[in-house]
Design a protein around this motif. Structure first.
Motif, PDB file in Angstrom:
ATOM      1  N   GLU A   1       0.935  -0.846   0.195  1.00 20.19           N
ATOM      2  CA  GLU A   1      -0.468  -0.027  -0.060  1.00 20.19           C
ATOM      3  C   GLU A   1       0.952   1.112   0.056  1.00 20.19           C
ATOM      4  O   GLU A   1       0.612   2.770  -0.796  1.00 20.19           O
ATOM      5  N   LEU A   2       1.889   1.474   0.639  1.00 23.61           N
ATOM      6  CA  LEU A   2       3.364   2.343   0.858  1.00 23.61           C
ATOM      7  C   LEU A   2       3.553   2.518  -0.394  1.00 23.61           C
ATOM      8  O   LEU A   2       4.343   3.398  -0.980  1.00 23.61           O
ATOM      9  N   ALA A   3       4.158   0.956  -1.557  1.00 23.58           N
ATOM     10  CA  ALA A   3       4.320   1.738  -2.929  1.00 23.58           C
ATOM     11  C   ALA A   3       3.641   2.290  -3.573  1.00 23.58           C
ATOM     12  O   ALA A   3       3.679   3.332  -4.075  1.00 23.58           O
ATOM     13  N   LYS A   4       2.027   1.572  -3.267  1.00 21.32           N
ATOM     14  CA  LYS A   4       1.160   2.392  -4.116  1.00 21.32           C
ATOM     15  C   LYS A   4       0.882   3.998  -3.826  1.00 21.32           C
ATOM     16  O   LYS A   4       1.074   4.648  -5.043  1.00 21.32           O
ATOM     17  N   ILE A   5       1.209   4.295  -3.426  1.00 24.06           N
ATOM     18  CA  ILE A   5       1.098   6.006  -2.307  1.00 24.06           C
ATOM     19  C   ILE A   5       1.917   6.724  -3.010  1.00 24.06           C
ATOM     20  O   ILE A   5       1.487   7.863  -2.918  1.00 24.06           O
ATOM     21  N   SER A   6       2.725   5.683  -2.804  1.00 29.16           N
ATOM     22  CA  SER A   6       4.824   7.177  -2.613  1.00 29.16           C
ATOM     23  C   SER A   6       4.692   6.780  -4.399  1.00 29.16           C
ATOM     24  O   SER A   6       4.582   8.002  -4.072  1.00 29.16           O
ATOM     25  N   GLY A   7       4.202   5.892  -5.557  1.00 28.82           N
ATOM     26  CA  GLY A   7       4.183   6.492  -6.519  1.00 28.82           C
ATOM     27  C   GLY A   7       2.932   7.737  -7.267  1.00 28.82           C
ATOM     28  O   GLY A   7       2.939   8.572  -8.272  1.00 28.82           O
ATOM     29  N   GLU A   8       2.381   8.114  -6.336  1.00 28.49           N
ATOM     30  CA  GLU A   8       1.577   8.854  -6.124  1.00 28.49           C
ATOM     31  C   GLU A   8       1.367  10.994  -5.700  1.00 28.49           C
ATOM     32  O   GLU A   8       0.954  11.262  -6.442  1.00 28.49           O
ATOM     33  N   ILE A   9       2.302  10.338  -4.312  1.00 30.77           N
ATOM     34  CA  ILE A   9       3.054  11.595  -4.227  1.00 30.77           C
ATOM     35  C   ILE A   9       4.219  12.632  -4.491  1.00 30.77           C
ATOM     36  O   ILE A   9       4.313  13.393  -3.600  1.00 30.77           O
ATOM     37  N   GLY A  10       4.449  10.881  -5.061  1.00 31.84           N
ATOM     38  CA  GLY A  10       6.530  11.388  -5.604  1.00 31.84           C
ATOM     39  C   GLY A  10       7.135  11.051  -4.836  1.00 31.84           C
ATOM     40  O   GLY A  10       8.303  12.428  -4.159  1.00 31.84           O
ATOM     41  N   VAL A  11       6.945  10.019  -3.738  1.00 27.66           N
ATOM     42  CA  VAL A  11       8.245   9.328  -3.011  1.00 27.66           C
ATOM     43  C   VAL A  11       8.942   8.845  -3.683  1.00 27.66           C
ATOM     44  O   VAL A  11       8.088   7.334  -4.174  1.00 27.66           O
ATOM     45  N   ASP A  12      10.254   7.916  -2.928  1.00 26.89           N
ATOM     46  CA  ASP A  12      10.809   6.944  -3.051  1.00 26.89           C
ATOM     47  C   ASP A  12      10.367   5.988  -2.246  1.00 26.89           C
ATOM     48  O   ASP A  12      10.851   6.013  -1.598  1.00 26.89           O
ATOM     49  N   VAL A  13       9.573   4.933  -2.161  1.00 28.14           N
ATOM     50  CA  VAL A  13       9.290   3.796  -1.018  1.00 28.14           C
ATOM     51  C   VAL A  13      10.485   3.624  -0.472  1.00 28.14           C
ATOM     52  O   VAL A  13      10.234   2.593   0.665  1.00 28.14           O
ATOM     53  N   TRP A  14      10.799   2.606  -1.619  1.00 31.16           N
ATOM     54  CA  TRP A  14      12.081   2.111  -1.091  1.00 31.16           C
ATOM     55  C   TRP A  14      13.439   3.366   0.316  1.00 31.16           C
ATOM     56  O   TRP A  14      13.485   1.960   1.824  1.00 31.16           O
ATOM     57  N   GLU A  15      12.728   4.047  -0.481  1.00 29.38           N
ATOM     58  CA  GLU A  15      14.209   4.920   0.684  1.00 29.38           C
ATOM     59  C   GLU A  15      13.244   4.888   1.965  1.00 29.38           C
ATOM     60  O   GLU A  15      13.775   5.102   3.062  1.00 29.38           O
ATOM     61  N   ALA A  16      12.028   5.371   1.826  1.00 28.64           N
ATOM     62  CA  ALA A  16      11.350   5.418   2.950  1.00 28.64           C
ATOM     63  C   ALA A  16      11.725   4.764   3.878  1.00 28.64           C
ATOM     64  O   ALA A  16      11.691   4.839   4.983  1.00 28.64           O
ATOM     65  N   ILE A  17      11.340   3.544   3.394  1.00 26.81           N
ATOM     66  CA  ILE A  17      10.904   2.371   4.056  1.00 26.81           C
ATOM     67  C   ILE A  17      12.817   2.436   5.078  1.00 26.81           C
ATOM     68  O   ILE A  17      12.794   1.806   5.882  1.00 26.81           O
ATOM     69  N   ARG A  18      13.401   2.884   4.006  1.00 23.25           N
ATOM     70  CA  ARG A  18      14.898   2.032   4.735  1.00 23.25           C
ATOM     71  C   ARG A  18      15.059   3.206   5.855  1.00 23.25           C
ATOM     72  O   ARG A  18      15.648   3.045   7.363  1.00 23.25           O
ATOM     73  N   LEU A  19      14.350   4.338   5.469  1.00 23.66           N
ATOM     74  CA  LEU A  19      14.412   5.458   6.883  1.00 23.66           C
ATOM     75  C   LEU A  19      13.527   4.902   7.516  1.00 23.66           C
ATOM     76  O   LEU A  19      13.909   5.464   8.980  1.00 23.66           O
ATOM     77  N   ALA A  20      12.448   4.123   7.579  1.00 23.05           N
ATOM     78  CA  ALA A  20      11.693   4.037   8.100  1.00 23.05           C
ATOM     79  C   ALA A  20      12.329   3.564   9.523  1.00 23.05           C
ATOM     80  O   ALA A  20      11.843   3.309  11.005  1.00 23.05           O
ATOM     81  N   ASN A  21      13.263   2.398   8.910  1.00 15.38           N
ATOM     82  CA  ASN A  21      13.422   0.835   9.778  1.00 15.38           C
ATOM     83  C   ASN A  21      14.947   0.909  10.322  1.00 15.38           C
ATOM     84  O   ASN A  21      14.751   0.523  11.467  1.00 15.38           O
ATOM     85  N   PHE A  22      14.865   2.485  10.305  1.00 18.09           N
ATOM     86  CA  PHE A  22      15.758   3.184  11.472  1.00 18.09           C
ATOM     87  C   PHE A  22      15.641   3.276  12.490  1.00 18.09           C
ATOM     88  O   PHE A  22      16.206   3.313  13.984  1.00 18.09           O
ATOM     89  N   HIS A  23      14.284   3.416  13.585  1.00 15.84           N
ATOM     90  CA  HIS A  23      13.054   2.938  14.198  1.00 15.84           C
ATOM     91  C   HIS A  23      13.533   2.308  15.028  1.00 15.84           C
ATOM     92  O   HIS A  23      13.603   1.056  14.285  1.00 15.84           O
ATOM     93  N   PRO A  24      13.688   1.873  16.316  1.00 14.88           N
ATOM     94  CA  PRO A  24      13.831   0.739  16.760  1.00 14.88           C
ATOM     95  C   PRO A  24      12.879   0.043  17.120  1.00 14.88           C
ATOM     96  O   PRO A  24      13.194  -1.327  17.340  1.00 14.88           O
ATOM     97  N   ARG A  25      11.525   0.707  16.903  1.00 18.72           N
ATOM     98  CA  ARG A  25      10.071  -0.368  16.991  1.00 18.72           C
ATOM     99  C   ARG A  25       9.547  -1.050  15.589  1.00 18.72           C
ATOM    100  O   ARG A  25       8.340  -1.187  15.643  1.00 18.72           O
ATOM    101  N   VAL A  26      10.322   0.015  14.464  1.00 18.20           N
ATOM    102  CA  VAL A  26       9.636  -0.236  13.172  1.00 18.20           C
ATOM    103  C   VAL A  26      10.176  -1.083  12.132  1.00 18.20           C
ATOM    104  O   VAL A  26      12.169  -1.080  12.402  1.00 18.20           O
TER     105      VAL A  26
END
Length: 425
Positions: A220-245
């Motif tokens: 779902e995030l991949a589909k949303i990212s494509g619509e709003i102009g974001v690379d989902v792979w980079e966003a997921i990589r950065l989100a996963n630096f959170h210790p509980r994500v």
């Protein structure tokens, strides 16, 4: 104490489990209804691909510690490792579990242990297996011991994980669980977690359901990212630096005999309660259609000479030969609904399982207007885009697994599209 063990089912789990026990001093008799597979194993020829399996099988057969046939034999322990697929209506198909249970009844004796390894809906031991075993005339829990110890390994790393992973041991009583733990300790270095059989069944299904729901979120995030102009792979990589994500990765769908199947067991069991689980299944099952439509849209954006699509990858995950529940097959079928001409290639699958499949990557790519990567095999990561450019009719590639070097392919003149990357949506 070494045991005689009869393993029913010599597929992706049963065969590695058999050779592990045989390699650790147990006398193993493997059983499968597939006569061709049995004959091959007897002659040390594999019908499945798994790192380290050939060497271990050779040792098991050559040492005389493992025999195989199409019928069970008397043993101390019986391990059932047969498929538990879903039917077209998304309900569990218990025929293999029932058949395997019935097949060992004539051989059961007082003191035997029966272990179900197959991943199954909760209460399968109580409602399916035990009713079949009662035909042996032995009292369950005192004369015949029964447990569920679900496999927890992934193809490509089966032996490493058979040894190192913790095991869930679900016995119908304490003695059954203890006997099962003692048996697996002959090679398992992970911890044994003993519980009852129904809890063990639910634990395994929960594990795979968690992953399925997580992947649905990523899709779902991949589909949303494509619509709003974001690379989902980079966003997921950065989100996963959170210790509980720990967000998983998106893709063209979910395959394999576990993640794509097991959540349906809970939906069938409690459809009024498993609403998030059901929605996740629908989301992931919808990704092949999304992938096919995206491919069609990409073709329409290019000055393609034809509608030939070179599909790379039919296995459900990288570097294995397993096509069970593979979303790649669904992607191919969805592409055909758009009148696309599809040629599919997988370096790990040496027999054509669908009519669109070829055994040469050159045959797949020659004159293709777009290349679509559906499986992240190492062979695809190492492709030289300059050599590929000489074969295709249009330099366009759609990578649904983000496994290629985008810059290298762009330097070779390719228009690179990546699932969930807004640069090419």
């Amino acid at each position: 104490m070494k045991k005689s063990i009869c393993v029913v089912g010599l597929g992706y789990i049963g065969l590695p489990t058999s050779v592990m026990f045989a390699n650790h001093g147990h006398q193993v008799h493997g059983v499968d209804v597939n006569e061709k597979a049995v004959e091959g194993i007897r002659n040390k020829k594999l019908h499945i691909e798994e790192s380290g399996l050939q060497e271990r099988l050779n040792d098991a057969i050559d040492s005389g510690m493992m025999t195989v046939s199409t019928t069970p034999e008397k043993a101390d322990v019986y391990i059932l490792a047969v498929p538990s697929p879903i039917k077209m209506d998304k309900t569990a198909d218990m025929k293999y579990i029932e058949s395997a249970s019935e097949s060992i009844v004539p051989y059961l004796e007082k003191g035997n242990l029966v272990i179900l390894e197959s991943t199954v809906p909760p209460r399968t031991v109580q409602d399916v297996v035990i009713p079949k075993l009662k035909a042996a005339g032995l009292e369950i829990g005192t004369e015949l011991y029964v447990s569920h110890s679900p496999e927890r390994v992934i193809p490509g790393r089966v032996f490493e994980e058979l040894i190192s992973n913790d095991r869930i041991i679900g016995g119908v009583n304490e003695q059954s669980a203890q006997m099962t733990s003692d048996l697996y300790r002959s090679f398992v270095k992970g911890q044994m977690h003993e519980t009852d059989d129904t809890t063990a069944e639910l634990v395994k299904v929960m594990e795979n359901t968690y992953r399925d729901v997580n992947i649905a979120l990523a899709n779902e995030l991949a589909k949303i990212s494509g619509e709003i102009g974001v690379d989902v792979w980079e966003a997921i990589r950065l989100a996963n630096f959170h210790p509980r994500v720990n967000i998983h990765q998106p893709g063209p769908g979910v395959g394999g005999h576990c993640i794509a199947v097991d959540p349906w067991f809970l939906v069938e069991l409690k459809p009024d309660l498993a609403k998030i689980i059901h929605l996740a299944r629908q989301t992931n099952d919808g990704m092949p259609a999304f992938t096919a439509k995206t491919t069609k849209d990409i073709l329409q954006q290019t000055a393609a000479k034809n509608t030939k699509v070179a599909v790379l990858g039919l296995a459900f995950k990288g570097n294995i030969d397993d096509m069970r529940e593979s979303p790649s097959v669904d992607v191919v079928n969805e592409m055909k609904e758009y009148d696309l001409s599809v040629t599919a290639y997988d370096p790990h699958i040496h027999e054509n399982n669908i009519k669109e499949q070829v055994q040469s990557i050159d045959d797949a790519m020659t004159d293709a207007s777009v290349i679509v990567i559906l499986t992240n095999h190492d062979e695809f990561k190492k492709l030289d885009p300059r050599k590929v450019a000489d074969k295709v009719s249009s330099r366009v590639i759609f990578d649904t697994k983000k496994c290629i070097d985008r810059l290298k392919w762009e330097e070779a003149g390719f228009d690179v599209h990546i699932l969930g990357d807004a640069k090419n949506q």
